[in-house]
Write a protein that holds these residues in place. Structure first.
Motif, short mmCIF file in Angstrom:
data_model
loop_
_atom_site.label_atom_id
_atom_site.label_comp_id
_atom_site.label_asym_id
_atom_site.label_seq_id
_atom_site.Cartn_x
_atom_site.Cartn_y
_atom_site.Cartn_z
N GLY A 147 0.78 -1.23 0.00
CA GLY A 147 0.00 0.00 0.00
C GLY A 147 0.81 1.28 0.00
O GLY A 147 0.32 2.32 0.40
N HIS A 148 2.05 1.21 -0.46
CA HIS A 148 2.89 2.41 -0.50
C HIS A 148 2.39 3.34 -1.59
O HIS A 148 2.11 2.90 -2.72
CB HIS A 148 4.34 2.00 -0.76
N PRO A 149 2.27 4.64 -1.32
CA PRO A 149 1.75 5.57 -2.34
C PRO A 149 2.51 5.52 -3.66
O PRO A 149 1.91 5.68 -4.73
CB PRO A 149 1.88 6.94 -1.67
N VAL A 162 -6.77 -5.05 -9.97
CA VAL A 162 -7.97 -4.32 -9.58
C VAL A 162 -8.20 -4.44 -8.08
O VAL A 162 -8.62 -3.48 -7.41
CB VAL A 162 -9.20 -4.79 -10.39
N LEU A 163 -7.88 -5.59 -7.51
CA LEU A 163 -8.02 -5.76 -6.06
C LEU A 163 -6.96 -4.94 -5.32
O LEU A 163 -7.21 -4.44 -4.22
CB LEU A 163 -7.91 -7.23 -5.69
N ALA A 164 -5.78 -4.81 -5.93
CA ALA A 164 -4.71 -4.02 -5.29
C ALA A 164 -5.10 -2.56 -5.17
O ALA A 164 -4.59 -1.84 -4.30
CB ALA A 164 -3.42 -4.15 -6.10
N LEU A 165 -6.03 -2.09 -5.99
CA LEU A 165 -6.47 -0.70 -5.91
C LEU A 165 -7.16 -0.39 -4.60
O LEU A 165 -7.31 0.79 -4.24
CB LEU A 165 -7.41 -0.38 -7.08
N ALA A 166 -7.58 -1.41 -3.86
CA ALA A 166 -8.22 -1.19 -2.56
C ALA A 166 -7.29 -0.48 -1.59
O ALA A 166 -7.75 0.17 -0.64
CB ALA A 166 -8.67 -2.52 -1.97
N ALA A 167 -5.98 -0.57 -1.82
CA ALA A 167 -5.01 0.04 -0.90
C ALA A 167 -4.78 1.52 -1.20
O ALA A 167 -4.03 2.18 -0.47
CB ALA A 167 -3.68 -0.70 -0.98
N PHE A 168 -5.41 2.03 -2.24
CA PHE A 168 -5.15 3.40 -2.67
C PHE A 168 -6.45 4.18 -2.78
O PHE A 168 -7.54 3.62 -2.77
CB PHE A 168 -4.40 3.39 -4.01
N GLU A 169 -6.31 5.47 -2.91
CA GLU A 169 -7.49 6.31 -3.07
C GLU A 169 -7.15 7.49 -3.96
O GLU A 169 -5.98 7.78 -4.22
CB GLU A 169 -8.01 6.79 -1.72
N GLY A 170 -8.19 8.17 -4.42
CA GLY A 170 -7.98 9.33 -5.27
C GLY A 170 -8.76 9.20 -6.57
O GLY A 170 -9.30 8.13 -6.89
N PRO A 171 -8.84 10.27 -7.33
CA PRO A 171 -9.63 10.25 -8.57
C PRO A 171 -9.13 9.25 -9.60
O PRO A 171 -9.93 8.65 -10.33
CB PRO A 171 -9.51 11.69 -9.08
N GLU A 172 -7.80 9.02 -9.69
CA GLU A 172 -7.29 8.04 -10.64
C GLU A 172 -7.78 6.65 -10.31
O GLU A 172 -8.11 5.86 -11.21
CB GLU A 172 -5.76 8.05 -10.63
N VAL A 173 -7.82 6.33 -9.03
CA VAL A 173 -8.28 5.01 -8.60
C VAL A 173 -9.76 4.85 -8.93
O VAL A 173 -10.19 3.81 -9.45
CB VAL A 173 -8.04 4.83 -7.08
N GLU A 174 -10.54 5.86 -8.65
CA GLU A 174 -11.98 5.79 -8.93
C GLU A 174 -12.25 5.63 -10.42
O GLU A 174 -13.10 4.84 -10.84
CB GLU A 174 -12.68 7.03 -8.38
N ARG A 175 -11.48 6.38 -11.24
CA ARG A 175 -11.66 6.26 -12.69
C ARG A 175 -11.32 4.86 -13.17
O ARG A 175 -12.02 4.28 -14.01
CB ARG A 175 -10.79 7.29 -13.41
N ARG A 176 -10.24 4.31 -12.64
CA ARG A 176 -9.83 2.97 -13.07
C ARG A 176 -10.85 1.93 -12.64
O ARG A 176 -11.18 1.01 -13.41
CB ARG A 176 -8.45 2.65 -12.49
#
Length: 225
Positions: free
Chosen positions: A153-155, A176-190
């Motif tokens: 989960g490192h930025p 796609v599951l790894a995206l759970a560790a991150f947040e922000g508009p790029e993550v939401e778009r993906r």
């Protein structure tokens, strides 16, 4: 009577190594025994009885036999508290090596430190895993590396995780599951883009994450006095 094979001898010696274990110290057998089955058995015994030291793990990671190295890597994943700077360096060397099975297991072991927030992943580890997740020729290594990045989960890992979301289906499922560790508009778009992925497991993973995301707080409304 059939003639004993080398495999029979190795199995016998491995069982003997475990039987000689007394649960108090280290097994009395020679850790440099010529049979890989004995060396693997010694490592497993140390891990089972919670006697695994960094130097034992290091010996296994540097073993000439692939099977012993894989055994040591499984133990490294199961005992992340044994990782010191030397162990981490050895894991990174194995990740960058030519043996793809070993590299896959090394990526998995590096990701197991993600739960230890008092000792967060160092940037060198994140960069090595990011390179493996995006550039490694073996898809299983890329899959393991992106899963490890999600665990850490490192930025600085987000860029590689986003790239992995455009990989083959098996890697995309992990990414796609790894995206759970991150947040922000790029993550939401993906995640929203993944809802139309051609692989149903990717679509399901994105849907689950979007449903689990907290709803935005309602805007305050003016009430008449």
């Amino acid at each position: 009577m059939p003639k004993p094979t080398d495999s029979n001898h190795e199995e016998r010696d491995a069982r003997r190594a475990l039987l000689l274990w007394d649960g108090q110290g280290h097994p009395p057998a020679d850790p440099h025994d010529r049979h890989q089955a004995v060396r693997s058995a010694l490592l497993l015994a140390l891990g089972r009885f919670d006697r695994l030291r960094p130097e034992d793990l290091m010996a296994g990671l540097n073993d000439a036999d692939q099977r012993v190295r894989l055994c040591a890597l499984r133990l490294a994943a199961a005992h992340p508290a044994t990782h010191d700077d030397a162990i981490r360096t050895a894991l990174l060397d194995l990740l960058a090596g030519d043996d793809h099975l070993v590299a896959e297991a090394a990526a998995a072991a590096l990701g197991e430190t993600g739960e230890d927030r008092e000792a967060p992943a160092d940037l060198h580890t994140v960069r090595a895993l990011s390179k493996a997740a995006t550039d490694h020729p073996d898809k299983l290594v890329r899959e393991a590396a992106v899963a490890a990045l999600g665990s850490l989960g490192h930025p600085d890992a987000l860029a590689a995780v986003l790239v992995a979301n455009d990989d083959v289906a098996t890697v995309r499922r992990r990414a796609v599951l790894a995206l759970a560790a991150f947040e922000g508009p790029e993550v939401e778009r993906r995640l929203n883009a993944a809802l139309s992925d051609r692989d149903w497991q990717v679509r399901q993973g994105a849907e689950d994450l979007l449903e689990a995301a907290p709803s935005p707080a309602p805007l305050p409304t003016d009430h008449p006095d």
